[in-house]
Design an enzyme around this catalytic site. Structure first.
Site, PDB file in Angstrom:
ATOM      1  N   ASP A  20      -4.627  24.493  83.104  1.00  0.00           N
ATOM      2  CA  ASP A  20      -5.154  23.351  82.514  1.00  0.00           C
ATOM      3  C   ASP A  20      -4.132  22.137  82.994  1.00  0.00           C
ATOM      4  O   ASP A  20      -2.896  22.484  83.152  1.00  0.00           O
ATOM      5  CB  ASP A  20      -5.427  23.461  81.209  1.00  0.00           C
ATOM      6  CG  ASP A  20      -5.914  21.931  80.626  1.00  0.00           C
ATOM      7  OD1 ASP A  20      -6.743  21.487  81.089  1.00  0.00           O
ATOM      8  OD2 ASP A  20      -5.120  21.407  79.576  1.00  0.00           O
ATOM      9  N   ASP A  22      -3.960  18.244  81.440  1.00  0.00           N
ATOM     10  CA  ASP A  22      -3.751  17.220  80.399  1.00  0.00           C
ATOM     11  C   ASP A  22      -3.565  18.072  79.105  1.00  0.00           C
ATOM     12  O   ASP A  22      -4.328  18.886  78.531  1.00  0.00           O
ATOM     13  CB  ASP A  22      -4.962  16.350  79.866  1.00  0.00           C
ATOM     14  CG  ASP A  22      -5.213  15.346  81.138  1.00  0.00           C
ATOM     15  OD1 ASP A  22      -4.460  14.442  81.232  1.00  0.00           O
ATOM     16  OD2 ASP A  22      -6.373  15.580  81.647  1.00  0.00           O
TER      17      ASP A  22
END
Length: 220
Positions: A20, A22
């Site tokens: 991932d 952010d």
């Protein structure tokens, strides 16, 4: 390195790592909060309207908050705000080292951002971007559905069951589990107790990988 693999992954060799972005690789929280706060004010929403929504695609969030006839307008506006607010975006501890240490064919970013937003945040942070970056523009369904991680594995030509996902949000971890991936929860946007993962770490700086011809294993 001679350390024994972490018990959560004992005896396992992984073909690829899916990250991932952010909250896992980069800290964009101040910029995100500013953009969405302004957006909420413009659309007359109450304080706290985004509680519990971290890690989910923006279009879905907008659809949950606005009438159907305003969703496209609202989505376009929040994207415009986020694309220009890049102040304070930084690389999280250990992220650059871990990402750059994994061979190119074995790493990918899988994010709920749009393609344009992912590009500007990667550039602003200076993170060593892999060749494969899967965004919400690349799948019909976003997190917590498995589609983004399935697409990341497909692009790397590996079985998703041989992938490990690094995530900071419950929605992303749910997506990874649904895809059949192993999971590492990264504390930050959520507390350790909120992360349902095979392994939870305080930061990516705590992760050590042992590389082999077939992939990598964990020594944490």
């Amino acid at each position: 390195m001679t350390s024994a693999p972490h018990p959560a992954f004992a005896g396992r060799t992984f073909a690829a790592a899916l990250f991932d972005m952010d909250g896992t690789l980069i800290d964009s929280t101040p910029a995100v909060d500013r953009a969405w706060s302004q957006w909420g004010t413009e659309f007359g929403l109450p304080d706290g309207f985004r509680d519990g929504m971290h890690g989910k695609p923006a279009r879905g969030l907008v659809a949950d908050l606005l009438p159907a006839d305003r969703v496209e307008e609202g989505f376009a506006r929040v994207q415009a705000l986020e694309l220009v607010d890049l102040a304070g975006i930084t690389v999280l501890p250990g992220a650059a080292e871990l990402l750059s240490g994994i061979p190119e064919p074995r790493r990918a970013i899988v994010t709920s951002c749009t393609r344009d937003l992912a590009a500007v945040r990667i550039a602003a942070s200076g993170i060593p971007a892999p060749a494969v970056v899967v965004t919400i523009d690349d799948t019909v369904l976003g997190k917590p559905n498995p589609d983004p991680f399935l697409e990341g594995a497909r692009r790397l030509s590996v079985d998703p069951r041989d992938c490990v996902v690094f995530e900071d949000a419950p929605a992303g971890l749910a997506a990874a589990r649904a895809a059949g991936c192993a999971t590492v929860g990264v504390v930050g946007t959520h507390r350790a107790g909120q992360l349902d993962a095979d392994l939870v770490v305080e930061s990516l700086a705590d992760v050590r990988l042992i590389f082999t011809a077939d992939g990598f294993s964990f020594a944490v």
